[in-house]
Scaffold this motif. Structure first.
Motif: not given
Length: 440
Positions: A209-212, A229-230, A242-243, A299-303
């Motif tokens: 859900s965080r990384i495609g 948005r990831i 993200i990892s 990325m903090a905006e969408t994660s």
């Protein structure tokens, strides 16, 4: 050239300083004790002056092969015992091959034969790959294309002439040529292990859900996300960050978070090399971390979970993982661990479960070579991952792992010599391609 040839009961010792290849073949008997044991440069000089040394020994036929490639050999001790491991000690570029009398004769002709013998259908795949790597060593070393990564000062100071390649079999045997003892930072070649650590800590569903899982088609450090948005995949810079962030959600202390990645690296290498850390590269990258910081804030905006973390600590963890060092033997063991369904072939320890290993191999095939990934999959057809240090590893499912280290990079950030060797391997041994069928 220093070599020991045993044939028809004769041992012939010879030395030539200018040669880069050294090989020894021994008789197929239970134990061989012979002299001289070379212990200093004076011994080698004397042998070089005399050109050759002859001694009689009853030995039987040639059955065991041991290879060392390098420009120096100041102290060599040769010990052979039938059924055990053959070692050449004292050379900074030595490699190990387990003593297997039933296969060593074929490996001898494979490594020192012509191009056709390298792909002999009677040889095992491991033997064929060893042969191609050996036969192409001089030609690959002469490649001067590419450039050092100027955007990381310490990496820009690397020796452009370094070239090493290693193969780790399904049984944990390691064959290598070149500057195999030179340690280097993994850089983004550590991303498969970072992703595996995140999945093991947080679970597949949360990480997904965080990384495609699809190629981005953009540059490694591009400010682009997918429709959800990831990050597109774990192997772009955004995905690596993200990892690292997911690991930080479990290990709040920085040292624990780093050790979770380092521990998995050690398990994958199976003690094939010393795992260390390059503090000079770390400090250089930390001093040039503006883009990584900007990506994390972007990325903090969408994660939202990123906003709950200390971004500076997050980027420090990300860079720290990239600065873990291995040598080519260790990288080959990592490649073989993924090739063998997540089981380290040296220790037989399961490092990743089958599902996670399958996912990582799929991602390596589609996304492992930066924006060259599609072409590499088309031309080479092997799951692979590279790093801007010049590291490149390839995992042939169920067979073996291949590692290359050479700092000169192409425009996509991949090792020029590494990509050239990969192409040559598939041209010489077509079945290395994932979609090669035996009737082709």
């Amino acid at each position: 050239m220093f070599g020991v040839f045993i044939e028809s009961g004769n041992i012939v010792l010879s030395f030539r300083c200018q040669m880069k290849m050294m090989f020894c073949s021994f008789g197929f008997i239970e134990t061989i004790k012979f002299h001289p044991v070379l212990t200093c440069s004076e011994d080698l000089q004397e042998i070089d002056e005399n050109c050759s040394y002859f001694t009689e020994q009853s030995c039987g036929y040639c059955a065991v092969l041991f290879v060392v490639v390098g420009r120096e050999c100041d102290c060599v001790e040769i010990v052979m015992r039938y059924g055990s491991v053959v070692r050449v000690l004292g050379s900074p570029r030595s490699k190990l091959i387990r003593n297997r009398p039933d296969t060593n004769k074929r490996l001898l002709s494979t490594c020192f034969g012509n191009e056709e013998s390298s792909a002999n259908e009677n040889s095992t795949l491991f033997e064929q790959v060893c042969g191609v790597v050996t036969n192409t060593y001089a030609d690959i070393l002469e490649i001067r294309d590419g450039k050092l990564p100027s955007y990381v000062r310490r990496l820009a100071a690397a020796n452009p002439n370094i070239y090493a390649a290693a193969i780790c079999s399904a049984d944990g045997e390691i064959f290598s040529v070149g500057d195999v003892e030179v340690a280097f930072t993994l850089q983004s070649a550590v991303f498969p292990i970072m992703y595996a650590t995140a999945v093991q800590l947080c679970g597949f569903e949360l990480v997904s859900s965080r990384i495609g899982h699809e190629p981005s088609g953009d540059k490694f450090d591009a400010f682009t996300l997918n429709e959800g948005r990831i990050p597109h995949n774990p192997f772009v810079k955004a995905g690596g960050i993200i990892s690292a962030g997911l690991i930080k959600t479990i290990h709040k202390q920085q040292v624990d978070a780093f050790q979770s990645v380092e521990s998995l690296v050690k398990k994958c290498t199976g003690n094939a090399c010393q795992i260390s850390f390059d503090n000079r590269v770390f400090l250089a990258e930390l001093d040039q971390n503006a883009r990584a910081m900007a990506l994390a804030h972007f990325m903090a905006e969408t994660s939202p979970f990123l906003a709950e973390l200390d971004i500076a600590e997050l980027i420090e963890l990300y860079i720290s993982a990239c600065c873990i060092t291995v040598n080519t033997h260790g990288l080959a063991a990592i490649a073989s661990t993924f090739a063998m369904d997540g089981v380290c072939p040296i220790t037989n320890e399961r490092v990743c479960d089958s599902r996670l290993t399958r996912d990582i191999m799929s991602l390596m095939y589609n996304c492992g070579m930066y924006d060259y990934s599609g072409r590499f999959a088309f031309e080479v057809g092997i799951p692979a991952k590279s790093g801007i240090s010049g590291a490149l590893f390839m995992s042939i499912p169920g067979e073996l792992g291949i590692a290359i280290f050479s700092p000169l990079l192409d425009n996509c950030g991949n090792s020029v010599r590494g990509v050239r060797l990969a192409n040559h391997l598939v041209q010489s041994i077509p079945r290395l391609h994932l979609f090669h069928f035996s009737n082709q």
